[in-house]
Enzyme design. Sequence first.
Site, PDB file in Angstrom:
ATOM      1  N   CYS A 141     -15.509 -22.942 -33.101  1.00 35.99           N
ATOM      2  CA  CYS A 141     -16.107 -23.649 -31.962  1.00 35.99           C
ATOM      3  C   CYS A 141     -15.812 -22.918 -30.656  1.00 35.99           C
ATOM      4  O   CYS A 141     -14.741 -23.080 -30.077  1.00 35.99           O
ATOM      5  CB  CYS A 141     -15.570 -25.080 -31.910  1.00 35.99           C
ATOM      6  SG  CYS A 141     -16.190 -25.998 -30.499  1.00 35.99           S
ATOM      7  N   CYS A 144     -15.102 -25.109 -27.663  1.00 34.64           N
ATOM      8  CA  CYS A 144     -13.756 -25.701 -27.611  1.00 34.64           C
ATOM      9  C   CYS A 144     -12.715 -24.654 -27.215  1.00 34.64           C
ATOM     10  O   CYS A 144     -11.807 -24.933 -26.450  1.00 34.64           O
ATOM     11  CB  CYS A 144     -13.321 -26.243 -28.970  1.00 34.64           C
ATOM     12  SG  CYS A 144     -14.611 -26.986 -29.924  1.00 34.64           S
ATOM     13  N   ASP A 145     -12.818 -23.462 -27.778  1.00 28.38           N
ATOM     14  CA  ASP A 145     -11.703 -22.510 -27.688  1.00 28.38           C
ATOM     15  C   ASP A 145     -12.002 -21.249 -26.881  1.00 28.38           C
ATOM     16  O   ASP A 145     -11.109 -20.440 -26.652  1.00 28.38           O
ATOM     17  CB  ASP A 145     -11.286 -22.091 -29.118  1.00 28.38           C
ATOM     18  CG  ASP A 145     -10.848 -23.301 -29.929  1.00 28.38           C
ATOM     19  OD1 ASP A 145     -10.229 -24.200 -29.347  1.00 28.38           O
ATOM     20  OD2 ASP A 145     -11.135 -23.350 -31.129  1.00 28.38           O
TER      21      ASP A 145
END
Length: 315
Positions: A141, A144-145
């Site tokens: 992701c 997200c990261d």
Amino acid sequence: MEKLDGAGGVEALTILGTGPAGLTAAIYSARANLKPLCVEGEQPGGQLTITSDVENYPGFAEPVVGPDLMNAFRKQAERFGTRFFQGNIARADLSQRPFRLVMNDGREILTQTLIIATGASAKWIGIPSEKKLMGKGVSACATCDGFFFRNLDVVVVGGGDTALEEATFLTRFAKSVTVVHRRAQLRASKAMQDRAFKNPKIRFIWDSAIEEILGEKAVTGVRLKNLLTEQTQEVKTDGVFVAIGHQPNTAIFKNDLTLDESGYLVVQKGSTLTNVSGVFAAGDVADHVYRQAVTAAGTGCMAALDAERFLESGD
Ligand code: NAP
């Protein structure tokens, strides 16, 4: 065996999943007084809980954070009387009504109708080093990261729209993005390809697969194998983003329900009805094409209306 009872020991409607599809089905069916039981699995709130800003959900002029959006869905469902239950369904028997759902711990749910909104999960390459370094530089992701890879080098695996979307997004943070694809042609749409080819931070390594992700406590590189020549090379990288598609969460239904060749639930055209009367499907579990929060919410609404009509018809 302990049963999770609705009136008379049998639920009118059970909803599996609490992403946009499941929670919209809960809002609609709770407002229709069906008192749905909504089962939250391993990732309450679904895939939106691992994204950051959502900019395309209608009704929000400003970006809304994924988990906040899902909290709002949940509160709305609760307000109309949805009952939430945390647990994993290990087995489902849909061969007769009431349908029987058996949890990991042996408890059972009996239900007249069922809406399956269990979504889809990211696919992984399946090599041991991927598992070992998960969360230590290996991710599925970028939203997200990606932020953690500011001024670092990253590798993206895959050749579809997701891979190129992730790669393009990662160029906001990373120093360089290397897309590793197992063929020499991309599967992604032309528009997405054009955008990626134009981006000076993105380069491609073709016909190659990741043989191993290198590093002990954090990712330091990847060992690639050229699938045509069988030659291997090591590429230094700080992160590996796996973007090779999604797997619908349908394993427990494979004996009772019709799945397509990729494992997605098959529904009747223009409806959410599966091949079993009284069982409906909504969201990504039955959709490999659109995969949007708003389309999942839309089919969640359809599934609730379909279930309501089914119960009213007394079939
Ligand atoms: P996808 O289209 O199925 O592409 C998966 C890619 O990963 C393919 O290039 C495939 O290679 C590769 N792959 C699969 N298994 C692999 C493995 N074990 N090792 C290495 N590579 C592997 O999946 P997706 O990109 O997630 O897209 C899914 C759907 O969502 C598509 O319909 C897509 O259009 C849509 N989508 C749309 C958008 C958008 O419009 N903004 C964004 C994301 C996704 P091969 O090509 O060799 O099969």
